[in-house]
Design an enzyme around this catalytic site. Sequence first.
Site, short mmCIF file in Angstrom:
data_model
loop_
_atom_site.label_atom_id
_atom_site.label_comp_id
_atom_site.label_asym_id
_atom_site.label_seq_id
_atom_site.Cartn_x
_atom_site.Cartn_y
_atom_site.Cartn_z
N ASP A 121 39.88 41.00 43.31
CA ASP A 121 39.93 42.14 42.40
C ASP A 121 39.35 43.35 43.12
OD1 ASP A 121 40.51 43.43 40.09
OD2 ASP A 121 38.87 42.58 38.91
N LYS B 68 42.88 35.17 43.99
CA LYS B 68 43.28 36.56 43.77
C LYS B 68 42.03 37.42 43.69
CE LYS B 68 46.11 39.56 40.89
NZ LYS B 68 45.14 40.67 41.01
N GLU C 61 39.82 35.79 38.82
CA GLU C 61 40.98 36.43 38.20
C GLU C 61 42.22 35.55 38.23
OE1 GLU C 61 43.43 40.67 38.30
OE2 GLU C 61 41.76 40.32 39.68
#
Length: 317
Positions: free
Chosen positions: A30, A28, A176
């Site tokens: 950011d 993931k 993340e």
Amino acid sequence: MTLPRIAPMLATPGALPTAQEGWAFEVKQDGQRALLHLPGDGSVQLRARSGADITAVYPELHSLGAVLGEGVSAVLDGEIVALDQGGRSDFELLQSRMGLSGPPAKAARLAREVPAHLILFDALYLRGDTLMHLPYAERRRHLESLVLSGTHWSTPAALVGHGTQALEASREHGLEGLICKRLDSVYVPGVRSRDWIKVRNKVTVDAIVGGWVPGRGRLAGLFGALLLGRREEGALRYIGSVGTGWSERERAVLADLLRVAAVDYCPFSTVPPIAGAHWVLPRLVGEVGYATRTRAGFLRHPSWHRLRPDLAAEDTD
């Protein structure tokens, strides 16, 4: 040629799938979601999740238009990030680039100071044909066949079938979390789907700022805490306040935004019993970390993580 305008497919917050064999797992990122339009004439257009044209903001990505070769048209999905010294995406770094307006020279200067990197993860349209009806696994094969790797863009591999190990590795490296995608899922524009699940290593919520309370002592003249809400059935429900997590610079920037957004009425569906509260238009969105929620839905031990200028209040439902 005219390429289709496509709203990005969105992931649903959740936990790792129990049966992981039919899933792919991506890191993931950011950053800022972006749809990349390559008409095949050497040009490039970047559109944000909102549909806004952000091409001029990222001049270091313009040369990607010539990489595929003349006549090869494509619409690709990805995330624009700024990388910290450890090679991790850092949203705070990228914020200095987002929403930029002004002369091209300013964008060029910022591109040198805070270079952007485009992480590509899906192919939606290629050589005149839509790919959105194809399974994710097949779309990934099309994307990887383009071999898009350079100083300012890359196509990281997705790990298939080993989500538990991938999530643990993401924690160890300070990332993340993961985006989990069904291998057989089609691309559904603009839909927040259970076929894509985002798993965060920290519990966060995208909350709407509806007010603030004044600070004391060294914070006199600034806010001491922000009053937060979430959209529920068309109304803004109060979910608590947050009073920690800002640097001095971030607090000063937010204080200016709060002054501009001031109103004389409470935007929450029920007025919070907070003495001395000031109210603002509910348009600022922030990412807030917290430990748990009370039975009434209020945040426990909240901490401000970052302002989310890439999200409109309507996107937090």
